[in-house]
Design an enzyme around this catalytic site. Structure first.
Site, short mmCIF file in Angstrom:
data_model
loop_
_atom_site.label_atom_id
_atom_site.label_comp_id
_atom_site.label_asym_id
_atom_site.label_seq_id
_atom_site.Cartn_x
_atom_site.Cartn_y
_atom_site.Cartn_z
CB ILE A 518 21.31 66.34 64.09
CG1 ILE A 518 22.55 65.63 64.67
CG2 ILE A 518 21.46 67.84 64.18
CD1 ILE A 518 23.84 65.97 63.95
CB SER A 520 17.47 59.58 68.43
OG SER A 520 16.27 59.39 67.71
CG ASP A 636 21.04 48.73 61.83
OD1 ASP A 636 20.20 48.19 61.07
OD2 ASP A 636 20.76 49.64 62.61
#
Length: 869
Positions: A518, A520, A636
């Site tokens: 779902i 990566s 991030d």
């Protein structure tokens, strides 16, 4: 003879009048009196029918003929549904009367004088007639047939087709089906929609229902029932704000605040009333469904509920209340007590009020929270959130509690019930009489000896444990090669707060051999899985990590596992098999913000949903920066790492994982981490990295929430820049290819005060300039070039909530966006000419001698440096 005849005639006339009278159609006139007995034979108590006999009015009893409670009511004839009652809190007997005079309407209890139990307010002019319409509206008219009072303007618990419930007004549910007295449940119309309340506390809102569609974000002005459903209207009744779409029908339809605590919509179909809509759908969300302190249990696949009492409490059936089992304790009944005890509720038990109110204190110790409640006479209990150390007070009275199975979100909020010491029971308790004199002599001898032998046993066990740990440490050094994990059990060392350990075979089975991927990113792939208890999870395979031992790995996992916040994805467990590391997270059923916001399919995020996502994300980051024991910089922040749960609740993912990287990856991340479009300037210069880098990335995400598109993307001018604006901003904002660098465009529009130009066109006007301007100003403050000028995430939360004034963007610290926009346009043209991938990022370089940040023309592929997705 003549006089005798007249007397006989008068007696006969009075007898007939007293026994029964014929009802009236549509109108009656002043100096009229009606009672249930007077009209019982001809019309079953009704004295007035509408023109087509759709509705009737009279003194009725909902409990039948044997009841002693009568109400002046309006009833739908075919369905026998009561839509309005006057004297709800003051019922009369069967001999009670309704009087119509030039002054208005009143209800009087016969035999108790002429003081009414209910009456209309003082009217502007004398009453000429009383009219009942086929819509169910009861009107008082003056001699010009103008309305001077209407029942539609004073609803009780129900509104019908065509009736309006204005802003600020409410529907109050009755005590029961046969008792129309005002109960504790209420439906209130507010500017943001419709709220349901219990004893003044919100417990549900119409927006929460899956069938409630938000069409606009203008303030709500009134609620109405229509032939196609329910609608909350705004802008002078011209715009639907929230709607509940139902099958179109001109049949009789009503919306009602039911005595059960549900808001329901019913329609008369096939000679019976059919329920078309009901909320809340979860019975355990109703505040008093299990009585005081009763715990409501609801199976996920069933609508049936069951009730129980908390541990150490039992049911007092007569009072529908859970009370302490111990006779020495009781629920607080007086403000005079000075000492209290607090009964801790089990994990997973939640209380509706904490979902709709803010805590009274943040950063509070549990003992201080208890003290605050003890000093507050109206406080009956507290809920305490361990991670944020937030204190919620439950005031006045407790409703029902709810226990949600397999819900880790509730395990961080622990409830405590305030109990009083019963001094009389303590004094009379047999265990407290002559306690010292009856203490056995043998216990005085055995207790010291037992304690001595217990200390010896504990010392031996401690020595044996230390020896085993020393042996295990030596064994691990001999067996474990650098860069790999040993195959031994993790129990050879103890790390507090370590989450659940899964076996690799368990996760293989849960993910169907890692079949459904779902997601990566830089840390590895993510797979969907289902545990044996049917709980959905997301399993992340960590690749290329730089850890050299199981203890090092578990130490980092324990830190992440102990971070709990409603806007952070919870780490449920882990697995270590050789070089393979797996992390098990709670599953987010709506996927990432990136797919929801930028995806071509699916519904458009409404403005309120975007606002809630922005606020929730800010709260999560604020907790990472200042609420944890160790400050965590996410590094991030981007839409891919903002996951959405039920009702689009945002949760930040992939925080705290940078320490798991290999030496090669971590050295690259030291140089630069992040993704193009969200990278703070300090990653490109030699400036020290702090939590303000996250603030910058958050500001960029906020701009994308406003526009509904990537900040760095190709867009047609018709969708991003109007023809009128294109000429003046083409040199800085767009390229000849139609490219738009949105942060720079947002800066230009902010300077001109033209915020509507920045809104996602898919919202189609369902947002105001003020709402957009608020988010744009916050975003621009977050993306200042100087980190010191950016607000903290805690301050950002304050701006959203209105506790801190909105900041003013500093133009001198935003001019760098023009250089970014130019570089972005140049790089995109190079990509188009060379056929290179669009997904690229700037490479960090030394700062110029002048100290200002400038970007190199060299680039590296984003997959080499970007964080997890």
């Amino acid at each position: 003879m003549r006089s005798k005849f007249l007397v006989l005639f008068l007696c006969l006339y009075l007898l007939l009048v007293s026994v029964s009278c014929a009802s009236f159609t549509e109108f009656v006139y002043p100096n009229f009196t009606a009672s249930n007995l007077r009209f019982i034979d001809s019309s079953n108590g009704a004295f007035l029918f509408s023109r087509n006999s759709i509705f009737k009015a009279g003194l009725f009893s909902p409990g039948g003929d044997s009841s002693t409670h009568f109400y002046f009511s309006i009833i739908h004839v075919d369905s026998d549904s009561t839509i309005w009652s006057s004297n709800s809190d003051s019922p009369v007997s069967s001999s009670g009367k309704m009087n119509l005079s030039p002054l208005g309407l009143s209800v009087i209890e016969d035999g108790k004088g002429q003081i009414p139990v209910w009456s209309t307010p003082v009217l502007a002019s004398p009453v000429y007639s009383l009219r009942l319409t086929d819509a169910g509206n009861l009107l008082l008219l003056d001699r010009f047939n103008a309305s001077i009072w209407e029942s539609f303007r004073f609803p009780t618990d129900t509104i019908v087709l065509g009736q309006k419930l204005p802003l600020g007004m409410s529907l109050s549910g009755s005590t029961s089906l046969y008792n129309f007295s005002t109960g504790d449940y209420k439906f209130v119309v507010v500017e943001s929609g419709g709220f349901m309340m219990w004893k003044g506390h919100n417990y549900w809102k119409l927006r929460m229902h899956t069938r409630a569609n938000v069409d606009s974000n203008f303030p709500v002005e009134f609620l109405t029932v229509t032939t196609s459903g329910l609608a909350l209207m705004g802008q002078n009744g011209t715009t639907v704000i929230i709607r509940v779409a139902l099958p179109p029908s001109s049949d009789f339809r009503l919306a009602k605040m039911d005595s059960s605590g549900k808001f329901i919509i019913r329609r008369f179909s096939g000679k019976k009333m059919v329920t078309e809509f009901s909320g809340p759908t979860d019975l355990c969300q109703i505040p008093f469904v299990c009585g005081t302190l009763g715990i409501c249990h609801l199976d996920n696949d069933s609508e049936n509920k069951s009730c129980s009492c908390p541990d150490e409490m039992q049911l007092d059936a007569g009072k529908k209340t859970c009370v302490p089992v111990s006779q020495s304790l009781s629920l607080p009944v007086s403000c005079e007590e000075s000492k209290f005890s607090y009964l801790e509720l089990e994990l997973g038990v939640s209380y509706f009020a904490t979902h709709f109110t803010d805590p009274v204190e943040h950063g509070f110790e549990l003992s201080a929270c208890h003290d605050l409640c003890s000093k507050n006479c109206s406080c009956v209990g507290v809920f305490y959130e361990n991670t944020s150390r937030s204190c919620y007070l439950v005031k006045d009275s407790f409703g029902s509690l709810s226990l949600v199975k397999n819900s880790p979100d509730n395990h961080d909020l622990i409830g405590y019930v305030k109990l009083s010491f019963n001094k009389n029971s303590i004094a009379q308790s047999p265990g407290n009489k002559n306690r010292g004199s009856n203490f056995p002599l043998i216990a005085l001898v055995l207790l010291p000896c037992s304690g001595f032998f217990l200390l010896i046993a504990l010392g031996f066990l401690w020595w044996r444990r230390c020896a085993v740990m020393r042996y295990s440490s030596i064994r691990e050094k001999q067996v474990t090669r650098p860069g790999s994990f040993g195959s031994g059990d993790l129990g050879s060392f103890h790390i507090p707060g370590l989450p659940q350990k899964f076996e690799f075979e368990e996760l293989e089975q849960a993910t169907d051999n890692f079949k459904m991927q779902i997601g990566s990113g830089g840390f590895g792939a993510v797979y969907k899985g289902t545990l044996p208890d049917e709980t959905l999870v997301a399993v992340k395979k960590i690749t290329n990590h730089g850890l050299h031992g199981r203890q090092e790995f578990c130490t980092e996992i324990a830190v992440i596992g102990n971070i709990r916040h409603t806007n952070l994805v919870k780490l449920r467990g882990f697995c270590a098999r050789g070089r393979q590391l797996l992390l098990v997270y709670e599953y987010m059923n709506h996927g990432s913000l990136e797919k929801t916001l930028f995806g071509a399919n699916g519904p458009v995020l409404e403005w309120q949903e975007r606002f809630d996502i922005a606020l929730g994300t800010a709260r999560g980051l604020a907790y990472l920066h200042s609420g944890c024991d160790q400050k965590i910089i996410h590094c991030d922040v981007k839409p891919e790492n903002i996951l959405l749960h039920d009702h689009f609740q945002p949760k930040l993912s992939d925080f705290g994982l940078s320490k798991l990287l290999s030496q090669e990856e971590s050295s690259l991340f030291t140089t630069m981490r992040g993704t193009r479009g969200y990278l703070a300037p300090e990653w490109i210069t030699n400036t020290a990295i702090s939590e303000k880098a996250d603030v910058y990335s958050y500001g960029m995400v906020l701009l994308e929430l406003v526009s509904g598109r990537k900040n760095c993307s190709f867009r047609s001018r018709s969708n991003s820049v109007t023809e009128e604006n294109h000429q003046q901003c083409s040199s800085t904002t767009t390229s000849s290819s139609g490219l738009v660098y949105f942060p720079l465009y947002a800066l230009d529009m902010h300077e001109q005060g033209r915020y509507m130009e920045l809104a996602d066109p898919r919202l189609e006007g369902r947002v105001t300039s003020q709402e957009i301007g608020k988010l744009v100003r916050i975003a621009l403050c977050c993306v200042h070039e100087e980190p010191a000028l950016r607000p903290t995430m805690a301050a950002v939360v304050g701006m959203f909530e209105g506790t801190i004034p909105l900041g003013n963007p500093r133009m001198e610290s935003l001019n760098f966006l023009r250089f970014y926009g130019l570089r972005f346009a140049e790089s995109s043209m190079v990509e188009g000419q060379n056929g290179e991938s669009e997904n690229m990022v700037f490479h960090r370089r030394e700062s110029s001698n002048s100290g200002g940040s400038r970007l190199s023309s060299s680039y590296v592929a984003s997959q080499e440096v970007s964080g997890p997705r």
